[in-house]
Design a protein around this motif. Structure first.
Motif, PDB file in Angstrom:
ATOM      1  N   SER A 288      -7.828  -4.084  -2.118  1.00 48.01           N
ATOM      2  CA  SER A 288      -8.478  -5.238  -1.498  1.00 48.01           C
ATOM      3  C   SER A 288      -9.859  -4.913  -0.946  1.00 48.01           C
ATOM      4  O   SER A 288     -10.609  -5.825  -0.581  1.00 48.01           O
ATOM      5  N   GLU A 289     -10.221  -3.641  -0.864  1.00 47.33           N
ATOM      6  CA  GLU A 289     -11.475  -3.255  -0.233  1.00 47.33           C
ATOM      7  C   GLU A 289     -12.653  -3.360  -1.193  1.00 47.33           C
ATOM      8  O   GLU A 289     -12.560  -2.987  -2.368  1.00 47.33           O
TER       9      GLU A 289
ATOM     10  N   ALA B 196     -15.556  -3.523  -6.084  1.00 46.85           N
ATOM     11  CA  ALA B 196     -14.420  -2.809  -5.489  1.00 46.85           C
ATOM     12  C   ALA B 196     -14.806  -1.372  -5.161  1.00 46.85           C
ATOM     13  O   ALA B 196     -15.647  -0.759  -5.829  1.00 46.85           O
ATOM     14  N   THR B 197     -14.196  -0.825  -4.127  1.00 38.81           N
ATOM     15  CA  THR B 197     -14.430   0.577  -3.761  1.00 38.81           C
ATOM     16  C   THR B 197     -13.411   1.508  -4.417  1.00 38.81           C
ATOM     17  O   THR B 197     -13.614   2.719  -4.449  1.00 38.81           O
ATOM     18  N   LEU B 198     -12.333   0.973  -4.952  1.00 41.65           N
ATOM     19  CA  LEU B 198     -11.320   1.767  -5.660  1.00 41.65           C
ATOM     20  C   LEU B 198     -11.645   1.777  -7.143  1.00 41.65           C
ATOM     21  O   LEU B 198     -11.707   0.730  -7.789  1.00 41.65           O
TER      22      LEU B 198
ATOM     23  N   PHE C  39      -5.675   8.348  -5.727  1.00 40.98           N
ATOM     24  CA  PHE C  39      -6.617   7.240  -5.637  1.00 40.98           C
ATOM     25  C   PHE C  39      -8.045   7.799  -5.682  1.00 40.98           C
ATOM     26  O   PHE C  39      -8.402   8.654  -4.873  1.00 40.98           O
ATOM     27  N   ASP C  40      -8.845   7.311  -6.621  1.00 40.70           N
ATOM     28  CA  ASP C  40     -10.270   7.627  -6.652  1.00 40.70           C
ATOM     29  C   ASP C  40     -10.977   6.472  -5.949  1.00 40.70           C
ATOM     30  O   ASP C  40     -11.208   5.418  -6.532  1.00 40.70           O
ATOM     31  N   ARG C  41     -11.311   6.668  -4.693  1.00 37.89           N
ATOM     32  CA  ARG C  41     -11.848   5.579  -3.854  1.00 37.89           C
ATOM     33  C   ARG C  41     -13.161   5.986  -3.211  1.00 37.89           C
ATOM     34  O   ARG C  41     -13.511   7.175  -3.151  1.00 37.89           O
ATOM     35  N   ALA C  42     -13.901   5.006  -2.729  1.00 40.09           N
ATOM     36  CA  ALA C  42     -15.123   5.291  -2.001  1.00 40.09           C
ATOM     37  C   ALA C  42     -14.789   5.916  -0.654  1.00 40.09           C
ATOM     38  O   ALA C  42     -13.749   5.613  -0.054  1.00 40.09           O
ATOM     39  N   GLU C  43     -15.668   6.765  -0.176  1.00 37.35           N
ATOM     40  CA  GLU C  43     -15.473   7.371   1.148  1.00 37.35           C
ATOM     41  C   GLU C  43     -15.501   6.308   2.240  1.00 37.35           C
ATOM     42  O   GLU C  43     -14.767   6.382   3.213  1.00 37.35           O
ATOM     43  N   ASN C  44     -16.349   5.300   2.062  1.00 35.04           N
ATOM     44  CA  ASN C  44     -16.434   4.199   3.018  1.00 35.04           C
ATOM     45  C   ASN C  44     -16.947   2.955   2.296  1.00 35.04           C
ATOM     46  O   ASN C  44     -17.178   2.988   1.068  1.00 35.04           O
ATOM     47  N   GLU C  45     -17.135   1.865   3.033  1.00 32.27           N
ATOM     48  CA  GLU C  45     -17.515   0.590   2.418  1.00 32.27           C
ATOM     49  C   GLU C  45     -19.012   0.448   2.205  1.00 32.27           C
ATOM     50  O   GLU C  45     -19.483  -0.602   1.748  1.00 32.27           O
ATOM     51  N   PHE C  46     -19.790   1.500   2.472  1.00 36.29           N
ATOM     52  CA  PHE C  46     -21.242   1.394   2.364  1.00 36.29           C
ATOM     53  C   PHE C  46     -21.785   1.847   1.010  1.00 36.29           C
ATOM     54  O   PHE C  46     -22.868   1.441   0.610  1.00 36.29           O
ATOM     55  N   SER C  47     -21.058   2.720   0.301  1.00 43.17           N
ATOM     56  CA  SER C  47     -21.561   3.239  -0.971  1.00 43.17           C
ATOM     57  C   SER C  47     -20.398   3.695  -1.845  1.00 43.17           C
ATOM     58  O   SER C  47     -19.419   4.244  -1.345  1.00 43.17           O
TER      59      SER C  47
ATOM     60  N   THR D  25     -13.761   9.800  -2.354  1.00 44.01           N
ATOM     61  CA  THR D  25     -12.641  10.572  -1.831  1.00 44.01           C
ATOM     62  C   THR D  25     -11.515  10.502  -2.846  1.00 44.01           C
ATOM     63  O   THR D  25     -11.129   9.408  -3.277  1.00 44.01           O
ATOM     64  N   LEU D  26     -11.021  11.656  -3.257  1.00 45.88           N
ATOM     65  CA  LEU D  26      -9.840  11.712  -4.117  1.00 45.88           C
ATOM     66  C   LEU D  26      -8.637  11.900  -3.201  1.00 45.88           C
ATOM     67  O   LEU D  26      -8.484  12.942  -2.567  1.00 45.88           O
ATOM     68  N   GLU D  27      -7.803  10.875  -3.102  1.00 50.01           N
ATOM     69  CA  GLU D  27      -6.696  10.836  -2.142  1.00 50.01           C
ATOM     70  C   GLU D  27      -5.368  10.878  -2.880  1.00 50.01           C
ATOM     71  O   GLU D  27      -5.046   9.985  -3.662  1.00 50.01           O
ATOM     72  N   LEU D  28      -4.601  11.916  -2.624  1.00 44.74           N
ATOM     73  CA  LEU D  28      -3.314  12.123  -3.307  1.00 44.74           C
ATOM     74  C   LEU D  28      -2.170  11.756  -2.370  1.00 44.74           C
ATOM     75  O   LEU D  28      -2.198  12.093  -1.189  1.00 44.74           O
ATOM     76  N   MET D  29      -1.160  11.068  -2.913  1.00 45.09           N
ATOM     77  CA  MET D  29       0.066  10.776  -2.175  1.00 45.09           C
ATOM     78  C   MET D  29       1.261  11.118  -3.059  1.00 45.09           C
ATOM     79  O   MET D  29       1.313  10.705  -4.225  1.00 45.09           O
ATOM     80  N   ASP D  30       2.193  11.872  -2.516  1.00 44.27           N
ATOM     81  CA  ASP D  30       3.386  12.249  -3.273  1.00 44.27           C
ATOM     82  C   ASP D  30       4.545  12.455  -2.301  1.00 44.27           C
ATOM     83  O   ASP D  30       4.363  12.489  -1.075  1.00 44.27           O
ATOM     84  N   TRP D  31       5.733  12.611  -2.847  1.00 46.15           N
ATOM     85  CA  TRP D  31       6.939  12.851  -2.046  1.00 46.15           C
ATOM     86  C   TRP D  31       7.763  13.928  -2.738  1.00 46.15           C
ATOM     87  O   TRP D  31       7.906  13.933  -3.973  1.00 46.15           O
ATOM     88  N   ARG D  32       8.292  14.860  -1.912  1.00 41.20           N
ATOM     89  CA  ARG D  32       9.101  15.935  -2.475  1.00 41.20           C
ATOM     90  C   ARG D  32      10.052  16.480  -1.417  1.00 41.20           C
ATOM     91  O   ARG D  32       9.624  16.797  -0.301  1.00 41.20           O
ATOM     92  N   ASP D  33      11.312  16.559  -1.748  1.00 41.11           N
ATOM     93  CA  ASP D  33      12.309  17.240  -0.900  1.00 41.11           C
ATOM     94  C   ASP D  33      12.321  16.748   0.538  1.00 41.11           C
ATOM     95  O   ASP D  33      12.427  17.527   1.491  1.00 41.11           O
TER      96      ASP D  33
END
Length: 330
Positions: free
Chosen positions: A62-63, A72-74, A88-96, A101-109
């Motif tokens: 939505s950003e 879009a920033t994503l 997620f390959d996303r913008a660091e902020n809403e200005f540029s 920022t490459l942001e990883l989310m995972d789940w394990r054990d």
């Protein structure tokens, strides 16, 4: 204090070990950065992880840029090989969109794993650089992120036996690097004002030592009606220096104590990252920032330290001699 220190438990932080009383529990705060990758591992059920992942996905989708509401920033969502986590390959902020920022989310054990690394994508830039083109760093940063991710696993109170570094709720396998920063907090259960800070940092070291800096800090303590309790050199497995001092709280005037140890080894910082151990008494333990600062009811100040000076020194003298390198860590 005899009861508190009767049972000591070995804790692993970075590539080192230290024994703390069983009544000291791991604080939720603290963190780490390995080779440019910040890592956050917390105990979560798989259902909680999937809910958090979907919520994060909706927010990022939505950003948009502040000055370009239709942009879009994503950029994209990349699945991890296990088909559960994503990057997620996303913008660091809403200005540029250039700074990413490459942001990883995972789940394990039973643990949620979050990682991120800063990158740059010059395909978004329309400006000419007089010194020549600035390279896009996303591919190499993605490789660095995945390298750390594949080396990382969740960890409870286990003391690893292999090469690697202990992080908060996890373990990163592999040889030491010049970019390792670790900070843990352990606080005394059922009180708010007694805690240890355990920190390691690789890389170049300052030339001055803890005792060198004390010469400049002592006048500040004395001006605030503080005083030095003890200072000197420590000759254990990891030689270092210590400074123990008391300063009254600037608002309540209640005395708080800060005891500090720093190792005095010198080298390139890769095979012997610097060590910093602190103990605070009379100062509130680290707590997460409130989600809504306007609605947050700040806790009352500490009015009486939970330990006396003699008790604090006794505890410190029980803990610091146990500091040592974890076998096999390097």
């Amino acid at each position: 204090m005899n009861a508190i220190t009767e049972k000591m438990i070995t804790r692993c932080f970075g590539r080192y070990l230290i024994d703390l009383p069983e009544s000291f529990i791991l604080n939720t705060e603290g963190g780490q950065e390995i080779d440019g990758v910040t890592i956050d591992i917390k105990a979560r059920s798989e259902a909680e992880f999937h809910q958090a992942l979907e919520t994060r996905k909706r927010v990022l989708e939505s950003e948009t840029l502040l000055r370009e509401p239709n942009t879009a920033t994503l950029k994209e969502i990349l699945p991890l090989p296990n088909a559960r986590g994503v990057i997620f390959d996303r913008a660091e902020n809403e200005f540029s969109n250039m700074f990413r920022t490459l942001e990883l989310m995972d789940w394990r054990d039973g643990y949620q794993i979050k990682m991120q690394i800063a990158a740059r994508d010059m395909s978004y830039s329309k400006e000419e650089n007089p010194n020549g083109p600035i390279p896009t760093t996303t591919p190499e940063k993605m490789a660095a992120l995945l390298k750390v991710y594949h080396r990382t696993r969740p960890r409870g109170n286990e003391i690893p036996t292999g090469q690697g570094t202990c992080i908060l709720n996890g373990f990163v396998a592999g040889p030491a690097s010049s970019e390792e920063s670790i900070r843990f907090f352990y606080h005394l259960n059922e009180v708010d004002d007694v805690y240890f800070t355990l920190a390691t940092l690789s890389g170049p070291r300052d030339n001055d030592t803890l005792l060198d800096r004390m010469k400049f800090l002592a006048p500040i303590w004395k001006a605030g009606e503080g005083r030095l309790i003890r200072s000197g050199r420590i000759f254990h497995e990891l030689p270092g220096q210590e400074v123990l001092y008391m300063t009254p709280d600037e608002h309540t005037k209640i005395p708080s104590m800060e005891f500090r140890y720093e190792d005095t080894r010198r080298g390139d910082g890769v095979t012997n990252p610097s060590i910093d151990v602190e103990m605070n008494v009379g100062k509130r333990k680290p707590e997460p920032d409130p989600k809504n600062r306007d609605e947050h009811a700040y806790p009352p100040p500490i009015l009486t330290p939970s330990l006396s000076e003699a008790e604090a020194v006794y505890l410190w003298d029980k803990v610091i001699p146990t500091l040592r390198t974890r076998p096999g860590a390097f």
